[in-house]
Motif scaffolding. Structure first.
Motif, PDB file in Angstrom:
ATOM      1  N   LEU A 185       1.671 -13.538  -3.729  1.00  0.00           N
ATOM      2  CA  LEU A 185       0.414 -14.116  -4.218  1.00  0.00           C
ATOM      3  C   LEU A 185      -0.654 -13.042  -4.389  1.00  0.00           C
ATOM      4  O   LEU A 185      -1.401 -13.034  -5.376  1.00  0.00           O
ATOM      5  CB  LEU A 185      -0.072 -15.193  -3.236  1.00  0.00           C
ATOM      6  N   PHE A 186      -0.712 -12.143  -3.430  1.00  0.00           N
ATOM      7  CA  PHE A 186      -1.680 -11.045  -3.484  1.00  0.00           C
ATOM      8  C   PHE A 186      -1.405 -10.157  -4.695  1.00  0.00           C
ATOM      9  O   PHE A 186      -2.331  -9.768  -5.428  1.00  0.00           O
ATOM     10  CB  PHE A 186      -1.590 -10.249  -2.185  1.00  0.00           C
ATOM     11  N   SER A 187      -0.159  -9.836  -4.937  1.00  0.00           N
ATOM     12  CA  SER A 187       0.218  -8.991  -6.074  1.00  0.00           C
ATOM     13  C   SER A 187      -0.198  -9.617  -7.395  1.00  0.00           C
ATOM     14  O   SER A 187      -0.702  -8.940  -8.299  1.00  0.00           O
ATOM     15  CB  SER A 187       1.731  -8.743  -6.083  1.00  0.00           C
ATOM     16  N   ALA A 188       0.016 -10.927  -7.516  1.00  0.00           N
ATOM     17  CA  ALA A 188      -0.366 -11.615  -8.747  1.00  0.00           C
ATOM     18  C   ALA A 188      -1.879 -11.617  -8.937  1.00  0.00           C
ATOM     19  O   ALA A 188      -2.369 -11.527 -10.066  1.00  0.00           O
ATOM     20  CB  ALA A 188       0.163 -13.045  -8.717  1.00  0.00           C
ATOM     21  N   GLU A 189      -2.598 -11.689  -7.831  1.00  0.00           N
ATOM     22  CA  GLU A 189      -4.064 -11.761  -7.903  1.00  0.00           C
ATOM     23  C   GLU A 189      -4.686 -10.437  -8.308  1.00  0.00           C
ATOM     24  O   GLU A 189      -5.632 -10.413  -9.104  1.00  0.00           O
ATOM     25  CB  GLU A 189      -4.627 -12.210  -6.547  1.00  0.00           C
ATOM     26  N   VAL A 190      -4.209  -9.327  -7.766  1.00  0.00           N
ATOM     27  CA  VAL A 190      -4.887  -8.042  -7.984  1.00  0.00           C
ATOM     28  C   VAL A 190      -4.533  -7.386  -9.310  1.00  0.00           C
ATOM     29  O   VAL A 190      -5.249  -6.496  -9.782  1.00  0.00           O
ATOM     30  CB  VAL A 190      -4.613  -7.056  -6.825  1.00  0.00           C
ATOM     31  N   GLY A 191      -3.419  -7.788  -9.935  1.00  0.00           N
ATOM     32  CA  GLY A 191      -3.071  -7.201 -11.221  1.00  0.00           C
ATOM     33  C   GLY A 191      -2.291  -5.912 -11.090  1.00  0.00           C
ATOM     34  O   GLY A 191      -1.628  -5.660 -10.072  1.00  0.00           O
ATOM     35  N   ASN A 192      -2.435  -5.035 -12.088  1.00  0.00           N
ATOM     36  CA  ASN A 192      -1.575  -3.848 -12.122  1.00  0.00           C
ATOM     37  C   ASN A 192      -2.339  -2.572 -12.464  1.00  0.00           C
ATOM     38  O   ASN A 192      -1.767  -1.620 -12.995  1.00  0.00           O
ATOM     39  CB  ASN A 192      -0.440  -4.059 -13.135  1.00  0.00           C
ATOM     40  N   SER A 193      -3.625  -2.534 -12.148  1.00  0.00           N
ATOM     41  CA  SER A 193      -4.377  -1.293 -12.328  1.00  0.00           C
ATOM     42  C   SER A 193      -3.901  -0.266 -11.301  1.00  0.00           C
ATOM     43  O   SER A 193      -3.150  -0.598 -10.362  1.00  0.00           O
ATOM     44  CB  SER A 193      -5.875  -1.544 -12.147  1.00  0.00           C
ATOM     45  N   ALA A 194      -4.335   0.968 -11.442  1.00  0.00           N
ATOM     46  CA  ALA A 194      -3.940   2.018 -10.488  1.00  0.00           C
ATOM     47  C   ALA A 194      -4.396   1.655  -9.073  1.00  0.00           C
ATOM     48  O   ALA A 194      -3.633   1.819  -8.109  1.00  0.00           O
ATOM     49  CB  ALA A 194      -4.535   3.356 -10.913  1.00  0.00           C
ATOM     50  N   ASN A 195      -5.612   1.143  -8.938  1.00  0.00           N
ATOM     51  CA  ASN A 195      -6.106   0.756  -7.613  1.00  0.00           C
ATOM     52  C   ASN A 195      -5.343  -0.444  -7.071  1.00  0.00           C
ATOM     53  O   ASN A 195      -5.065  -0.523  -5.868  1.00  0.00           O
ATOM     54  CB  ASN A 195      -7.601   0.444  -7.680  1.00  0.00           C
ATOM     55  N   ASN A 504     -12.757  -9.197   1.898  1.00  0.00           N
ATOM     56  CA  ASN A 504     -11.794  -8.189   2.332  1.00  0.00           C
ATOM     57  C   ASN A 504     -12.075  -6.877   1.600  1.00  0.00           C
ATOM     58  O   ASN A 504     -12.623  -6.873   0.493  1.00  0.00           O
ATOM     59  CB  ASN A 504     -10.381  -8.684   2.013  1.00  0.00           C
ATOM     60  N   PHE A 505     -11.688  -5.758   2.214  1.00  0.00           N
ATOM     61  CA  PHE A 505     -11.964  -4.463   1.595  1.00  0.00           C
ATOM     62  C   PHE A 505     -11.325  -4.328   0.219  1.00  0.00           C
ATOM     63  O   PHE A 505     -11.797  -3.571  -0.637  1.00  0.00           O
ATOM     64  CB  PHE A 505     -11.504  -3.321   2.509  1.00  0.00           C
ATOM     65  N   SER A 506     -10.242  -5.068  -0.026  1.00  0.00           N
ATOM     66  CA  SER A 506      -9.558  -4.964  -1.316  1.00  0.00           C
ATOM     67  C   SER A 506     -10.455  -5.395  -2.474  1.00  0.00           C
ATOM     68  O   SER A 506     -10.276  -4.944  -3.609  1.00  0.00           O
ATOM     69  CB  SER A 506      -8.271  -5.802  -1.307  1.00  0.00           C
ATOM     70  N   GLU A 507     -11.433  -6.266  -2.187  1.00  0.00           N
ATOM     71  CA  GLU A 507     -12.374  -6.704  -3.218  1.00  0.00           C
ATOM     72  C   GLU A 507     -13.100  -5.507  -3.825  1.00  0.00           C
ATOM     73  O   GLU A 507     -13.340  -5.447  -5.032  1.00  0.00           O
ATOM     74  CB  GLU A 507     -13.388  -7.682  -2.611  1.00  0.00           C
ATOM     75  N   PHE A 508     -13.435  -4.544  -2.989  1.00  0.00           N
ATOM     76  CA  PHE A 508     -14.169  -3.363  -3.439  1.00  0.00           C
ATOM     77  C   PHE A 508     -13.216  -2.223  -3.814  1.00  0.00           C
ATOM     78  O   PHE A 508     -13.531  -1.423  -4.687  1.00  0.00           O
ATOM     79  CB  PHE A 508     -15.141  -2.908  -2.359  1.00  0.00           C
ATOM     80  N   TYR A 509     -12.078  -2.183  -3.158  1.00  0.00           N
ATOM     81  CA  TYR A 509     -11.105  -1.127  -3.465  1.00  0.00           C
ATOM     82  C   TYR A 509     -10.600  -1.261  -4.900  1.00  0.00           C
ATOM     83  O   TYR A 509     -10.341  -0.251  -5.571  1.00  0.00           O
ATOM     84  CB  TYR A 509      -9.945  -1.178  -2.476  1.00  0.00           C
ATOM     85  N   LEU A 510     -10.462  -2.476  -5.376  1.00  0.00           N
ATOM     86  CA  LEU A 510     -10.019  -2.677  -6.753  1.00  0.00           C
ATOM     87  C   LEU A 510     -10.948  -1.985  -7.742  1.00  0.00           C
ATOM     88  O   LEU A 510     -10.515  -1.492  -8.783  1.00  0.00           O
ATOM     89  CB  LEU A 510      -9.946  -4.177  -7.062  1.00  0.00           C
ATOM     90  N   GLU A 511     -12.227  -1.939  -7.398  1.00  0.00           N
ATOM     91  CA  GLU A 511     -13.221  -1.332  -8.290  1.00  0.00           C
ATOM     92  C   GLU A 511     -13.382   0.158  -8.043  1.00  0.00           C
ATOM     93  O   GLU A 511     -13.458   0.954  -8.983  1.00  0.00           O
ATOM     94  CB  GLU A 511     -14.575  -2.031  -8.095  1.00  0.00           C
ATOM     95  N   TYR A 512     -13.394   0.559  -6.767  1.00  0.00           N
ATOM     96  CA  TYR A 512     -13.777   1.938  -6.435  1.00  0.00           C
ATOM     97  C   TYR A 512     -12.620   2.793  -5.916  1.00  0.00           C
ATOM     98  O   TYR A 512     -12.753   4.009  -5.819  1.00  0.00           O
ATOM     99  CB  TYR A 512     -14.922   1.920  -5.414  1.00  0.00           C
ATOM    100  N   GLU A 514      -9.951   5.066  -4.128  1.00  0.00           N
ATOM    101  CA  GLU A 514      -9.998   6.053  -3.050  1.00  0.00           C
ATOM    102  C   GLU A 514     -11.402   6.578  -2.775  1.00  0.00           C
ATOM    103  O   GLU A 514     -11.640   7.223  -1.753  1.00  0.00           O
ATOM    104  CB  GLU A 514      -9.082   7.240  -3.397  1.00  0.00           C
ATOM    105  N   ASP A 515     -12.344   6.298  -3.657  1.00  0.00           N
ATOM    106  CA  ASP A 515     -13.724   6.743  -3.436  1.00  0.00           C
ATOM    107  C   ASP A 515     -14.482   5.844  -2.467  1.00  0.00           C
ATOM    108  O   ASP A 515     -15.560   6.220  -1.994  1.00  0.00           O
ATOM    109  CB  ASP A 515     -14.494   6.777  -4.763  1.00  0.00           C
ATOM    110  N   LEU A 516     -13.958   4.659  -2.177  1.00  0.00           N
ATOM    111  CA  LEU A 516     -14.695   3.682  -1.385  1.00  0.00           C
ATOM    112  C   LEU A 516     -15.022   4.192   0.013  1.00  0.00           C
ATOM    113  O   LEU A 516     -16.188   4.239   0.417  1.00  0.00           O
ATOM    114  CB  LEU A 516     -13.909   2.365  -1.304  1.00  0.00           C
TER     115      LEU A 516
END
Length: 536
Positions: A185-195, A504-512, A514-516
């Motif tokens: 479920l998590f994989s489907a939600e976050v998509g397939n960007s590098a982050n 969750n931190f993943s909310e921001f990690y998706l955007e930022y 390794e810079d987060l």
């Protein structure tokens, strides 16, 4: 990354006990040792050096840590910090947290970052010493429901253990084999960007390639923070508990924690605060596979709550000597366990955690263990540049941003309306008019005082109703502005709470990516004692 800060009291999210502590209010002074100021650590270092029973044990501590890391990739920074713990000039700053699924809420990161940054500040101030940031995993907790989910994009990802149903023992031993569905479920939600791919790698490696929750959490925390030398420790360890066993023996026989913490808990209540926890007569659990239950004593025998297990006094002491790992400190005794095991100077926690530490000072004094500096972890609100621009366009100050939604909307509607919705002048005028009528009634017939009062209340109520109706009408007229204010509040304060307690931190990690974490480490200052608003 722009950063602005406001006082904790202005957020309206922190208890009077915490805000009074941060203000160094005298009412709180007896509940702690030293206030978290950089200069105060000089005496704390000296006190801990004299009280820490580390001779001979430091080596045991280091060996236990390396054993716990045997299946985890060690960074050079963490390896160096573990080895440094053998030296008498090495001290720790510690934070602890539950084994929340995929770290749980965002403040998991803030706790550890506070420890990292404090250790760095102490090294600059006291270069002759070493300072190690420590994350103490709460592997022995048994509240599975509290840690079994995380939130992302407004959705709750919940762990349903199925056949691996948690039986009530230490959560660190919970098998992770049933987490494939959450991963899918998590994989489907976050998509397939590098982050997104990196997040999926972290989840899969942590939870699908490790057998239990303790190992998974260690892997994940190490992946996130190993570059900064963070040392992760699991207190569920026979060698560490053997070192702590004299204090557990004293607890079983003399119930010291109860007698020393109860008066301080009562004193907190007397001062108008709320005691966070109430001590039990014995603040130890008995642990076995699938079991973590309270130890009770009655008529010279010891029992395990809700089981048939019982021992005589002699049998119990022999069990403690032979199997210290079967004894688990509860929330009252775990702080003492941490401070006995570690050469620790400072405990870093949230408001609720510090509240129960405030009940423990006399207990520490009784058993001759140095009471650590208590530091409120960094708290953060992260906003995007677009959200910050919306806030400024709506003319909302940072302090106003923390008002309750209806309070903020009412204030802004009053400010932007082209008519005056505040009837305060009219109310004041009305009160003055009725004051004259009271004086007339006093001089003529005092029986009219009640009638005058009733009329005053009626007319004031009428003005209030008119004000509310006018405000409601203006809200309809200014619906666009009201909607934008409400939307901004909901975006930044999900479920009307602090962002750090929901996202969750993943909310921001998706955007930022390794810079987060480097950005957070660069901007957060543990001893500023301010609530930070970061624009990423």
């Amino acid at each position: 990354m722009p950063k602005e800060s406001i006082s904790y009291i202005d957020t309206n999210f922190f208890s009077p006990l915490i805000t009074d502590y941060l203000a160094e209010n005298e009412r709180v002074a007896e509940f702690y040792n030293r206030f978290p100021k950089l200069d105060n650590f000089e005496k704390q270092i000296e006190e801990k050096k004299n009280s820490y029973n580390g001779k001979g044990f430091r080596k045991t501590l280091v060996n236990a840590l390396f054993e716990q890391y045997k299946d985890t990739k060690l960074s050079e920074e963490t390896k160096k910090n573990i080895e440094a713990l053998e030296q008498e000039n090495t001290f720790t700053v510690t934070t602890g947290h539950q084994l929340n699924l995929f770290t749980g809420p965002m403040y998991f990161l803030y706790k550890i970052i506070t420890a990292i940054n404090l250790a760095a500040e102490l090294k600059k101030k006291y270069p002759a010493n070493n300072f190690v940031p420590v994350y103490w995993m709460a592997t022995e907790d048994h509240d599975f429901e509290e840690i079994s989910f995380f939130n992302l994009h407004g959705k709750k990802f919940h762990w349903n253990p199925g056949k691996s149903k948690f039986l009530g023992g230490a959560v660190g031993e919970m098998p992770t084999e049933s987490l494939q569905d959450v991963y899918d479920l998590f994989s489907a939600e976050v998509g397939n960007s590098a982050n997104a791919r990196r997040l999926k790698e972290l989840f899969e490696a942590a939870y699908l390639q490790h057998k239990n929750l303790a190992e998974a959490t260690r892997y994940l925390a190490n992946e996130l923070f190993a570059a900064y030398g963070v040392v992760i420790i699991d207190g569920n360890n026979a060698d560490l508990k053997r070192h702590f066993s004299p204090y557990m023996k004293e607890e079983l026989l003399e119930q010291v924690s109860y007698s020393e913490t109860l008066p301080l808990a009562q004193k907190l209540e007397e001062e108008g605060y709320s005691a966070q926890v109430n001590p039990r007569e014995i603040n130890l659990f008995y642990m076995a596979e699938g079991l973590r239950e309270r130890i009770l004593e009655k008529d010279g025998r010891f029992f395990v709550h809700d089981t048939q297990l019982s021992w005589s006094r002699e049998e119990m002491l022999e069990l403690l000597e032979q199997h210290p790992e079967r004894f688990s400190p509860n929330v009252i005794m775990r702080p003492l366990y941490e401070e006995v095991v570690l050469p620790n100077l400072c405990y870093i926690g949230g408001g609720g955690e510090l509240a129960y530490w405030f009940e423990l000072k006399k207990y520490f004094e009784k058993v001759n263990i140095s009471f650590p500096v208590l530091l409120l972890r960094n708290s953060v609100l992260i906003q995007t540049e677009k959200q910050d621009q919306k806030r400024q366009k709506l003319n909302i100050s940072l302090k106003e941003l923390f008002l309750k939604p209806h309070e903020l909307i009412n204030r802004k509607v009053r400010q932007i309306s082209n008519i005056d919705i505040d009837f305060s002048p009219q109310k004041e005028h009305l009160v003055k008019q009725f004051q004259e009528m009271y004086e007339i009634a006093e001089k003529t017939d005092k029986s009219f005082l009640g009638a005058v009062k009733a009329q005053e209340v009626k007319q004031l109520k009428g003005l209030e109703n008119l004000e509310k109706r006018l405000l409601k009408a203006q809200k309809r007229k200014l619906q666009d502005e009201v909607s934008r204010i409400a939307m901004l509040k909901e975006d930044l304060f999900p479920n009307k709470g602090l962002q750090e307690r929901h996202h969750n931190f993943s909310e921001f990690y998706l955007e930022y990516g390794e810079d987060l974490i480097p950005a957070l480490i660069q901007n957060l200052r543990p001893l500023e004692l301010k609530f930070d608003i970061l624009t990423l």
